[in-house]
Design a protein around this motif. Sequence first.
Motif, short mmCIF file in Angstrom:
data_model
loop_
_atom_site.label_atom_id
_atom_site.label_comp_id
_atom_site.label_asym_id
_atom_site.label_seq_id
_atom_site.Cartn_x
_atom_site.Cartn_y
_atom_site.Cartn_z
N SER A 1 -6.63 17.08 1.41
CA SER A 1 -6.32 17.85 1.83
C SER A 1 -4.54 18.98 1.79
CB SER A 1 -6.73 18.95 2.78
OG SER A 1 -5.89 20.75 2.39
N HIS A 2 -3.94 17.87 2.14
CA HIS A 2 -2.28 17.19 2.13
C HIS A 2 -2.03 16.43 0.84
CE1 HIS A 2 1.41 17.24 4.31
NE2 HIS A 2 1.31 16.38 3.80
N GLU A 3 -2.79 15.69 0.56
CA GLU A 3 -1.72 15.32 -0.79
C GLU A 3 -2.35 15.93 -1.72
OE1 GLU A 3 -3.86 11.14 -1.16
OE2 GLU A 3 -5.06 11.48 -2.32
N LEU B 1 2.42 10.98 3.68
CA LEU B 1 1.47 9.94 2.80
C LEU B 1 0.73 8.52 3.36
CD1 LEU B 1 1.07 11.12 -0.49
CD2 LEU B 1 0.30 12.53 1.23
N ASP B 2 2.54 7.87 3.69
CA ASP B 2 2.06 6.23 3.96
C ASP B 2 1.67 6.49 5.59
OD1 ASP B 2 2.37 5.48 2.11
OD2 ASP B 2 4.89 5.64 2.45
N GLU B 3 2.26 7.41 6.52
CA GLU B 3 1.96 7.50 7.42
C GLU B 3 0.19 7.71 7.27
OE1 GLU B 3 1.98 6.07 11.12
OE2 GLU B 3 3.71 6.36 10.01
N GLN B 4 -0.13 8.38 6.99
CA GLN B 4 -1.31 9.00 6.88
C GLN B 4 -2.89 8.12 7.10
OE1 GLN B 4 -1.78 12.37 4.89
NE2 GLN B 4 -0.49 13.53 6.31
N HIS B 5 -2.45 7.39 5.67
CA HIS B 5 -2.71 6.02 5.24
C HIS B 5 -3.09 4.77 6.40
CE1 HIS B 5 -1.88 7.27 0.36
NE2 HIS B 5 -2.95 7.77 1.20
N LEU C 1 0.47 -1.16 0.29
CA LEU C 1 0.28 0.08 -0.53
C LEU C 1 0.90 1.28 -0.12
CD1 LEU C 1 -3.39 -0.98 2.47
CD2 LEU C 1 -3.57 -0.85 0.36
N SER C 2 1.98 0.93 0.08
CA SER C 2 2.77 2.53 0.35
C SER C 2 2.91 3.10 -0.73
CB SER C 2 4.92 1.40 0.77
OG SER C 2 5.40 2.73 0.27
N VAL C 3 3.31 4.33 -1.17
CA VAL C 3 2.82 4.69 -2.13
C VAL C 3 4.27 6.24 -2.08
CG1 VAL C 3 0.22 5.50 -1.56
CG2 VAL C 3 2.21 7.30 -0.72
N GLY C 4 5.08 5.23 -1.06
CA GLY C 4 6.74 5.56 -1.72
C GLY C 4 6.98 7.46 -1.26
N ASN C 5 5.84 7.79 -0.13
CA ASN C 5 5.91 9.06 0.30
C ASN C 5 5.71 8.99 2.22
OD1 ASN C 5 4.75 11.19 1.97
ND2 ASN C 5 5.38 12.54 0.07
N MET D 1 -3.75 2.16 -4.36
CA MET D 1 -3.85 0.65 -5.06
C MET D 1 -3.61 1.66 -6.77
SD MET D 1 -1.89 -1.74 -3.42
CE MET D 1 -1.29 -2.58 -4.64
N CYS D 2 -5.03 2.70 -7.21
CA CYS D 2 -4.91 2.86 -8.57
C CYS D 2 -4.66 4.21 -8.64
CB CYS D 2 -6.19 2.40 -8.82
SG CYS D 2 -6.64 0.51 -8.99
N GLU D 3 -5.06 4.87 -7.87
CA GLU D 3 -5.25 6.97 -8.32
C GLU D 3 -3.80 7.26 -7.18
OE1 GLU D 3 -6.84 8.11 -10.03
OE2 GLU D 3 -7.76 6.07 -10.26
N ASP D 4 -3.47 6.48 -5.78
CA ASP D 4 -2.25 7.41 -5.09
C ASP D 4 -1.50 7.02 -5.78
OD1 ASP D 4 -3.86 8.69 -3.62
OD2 ASP D 4 -3.53 7.75 -1.91
N LYS D 5 -1.06 5.69 -6.39
CA LYS D 5 0.18 5.05 -6.78
C LYS D 5 0.51 5.97 -8.23
CE LYS D 5 1.00 1.15 -4.51
NZ LYS D 5 2.01 0.43 -3.87
N LYS D 6 -0.63 6.70 -9.06
CA LYS D 6 0.12 7.71 -10.01
C LYS D 6 0.84 8.19 -9.63
CE LYS D 6 -4.51 7.13 -12.52
NZ LYS D 6 -5.17 7.37 -12.61
N TYR D 7 0.62 9.41 -8.09
CA TYR D 7 1.62 9.65 -7.65
C TYR D 7 2.86 9.36 -7.29
CZ TYR D 7 3.32 12.78 -4.08
OH TYR D 7 3.68 13.40 -2.37
N PHE D 8 3.34 8.70 -7.11
CA PHE D 8 4.07 7.49 -6.60
C PHE D 8 5.12 7.12 -8.51
CE2 PHE D 8 6.49 3.53 -6.98
CZ PHE D 8 7.83 3.66 -6.02
N HIS D 9 3.96 7.56 -9.39
CA HIS D 9 5.27 6.67 -10.60
C HIS D 9 5.72 8.07 -11.21
CE1 HIS D 9 4.48 2.70 -10.50
NE2 HIS D 9 3.25 3.05 -10.15
#
Length: 129
Positions: A57-59, A18-22, A11-15, A115-123
């Motif tokens: 808001s933060h994201e 954000l990972d802590e908030q998730h 589930l990590s988005v590489g940040n 998995m589908c939307e936030d990972k776009k940010y990571f990529h």
Amino acid sequence: MSIRFTWEKSLSVGNDLLDEQHKNIIELACQLPEIIVANDTPSVINQLYKYFRFHFSHEEEMMRSINFPFLGEHQLIHEGFISKLNKIRQQTIDSNLSLSRNKMLIYEWMVEHIMCEDKKYFHFIREQN
């Protein structure tokens, strides 16, 4: 059957922030009871609602700061989920089945969104480096 959610590395988005908030959202979702025994459900749902708004808001601000090209689309998805949470907040949850369905809806939406939307940010960030 108990519905319990756990954080997984996938589930990590590489940040880290954000990972802590998730992770915090998952912990809050786990506080939703599965059996109506007390009237604490509205309180937990309100906490989730407030935390989702804070997190979104933060994201979105982080995405704005890096000129993330899908920010507008991402904001619409966030707004749609906030609308769903508002409907849940306004419901009188009077059955265990309704409670379980709402708990699963929140968790499934969140996992799919990460998995589908936030990972776009990571990529996008990885492609920029």
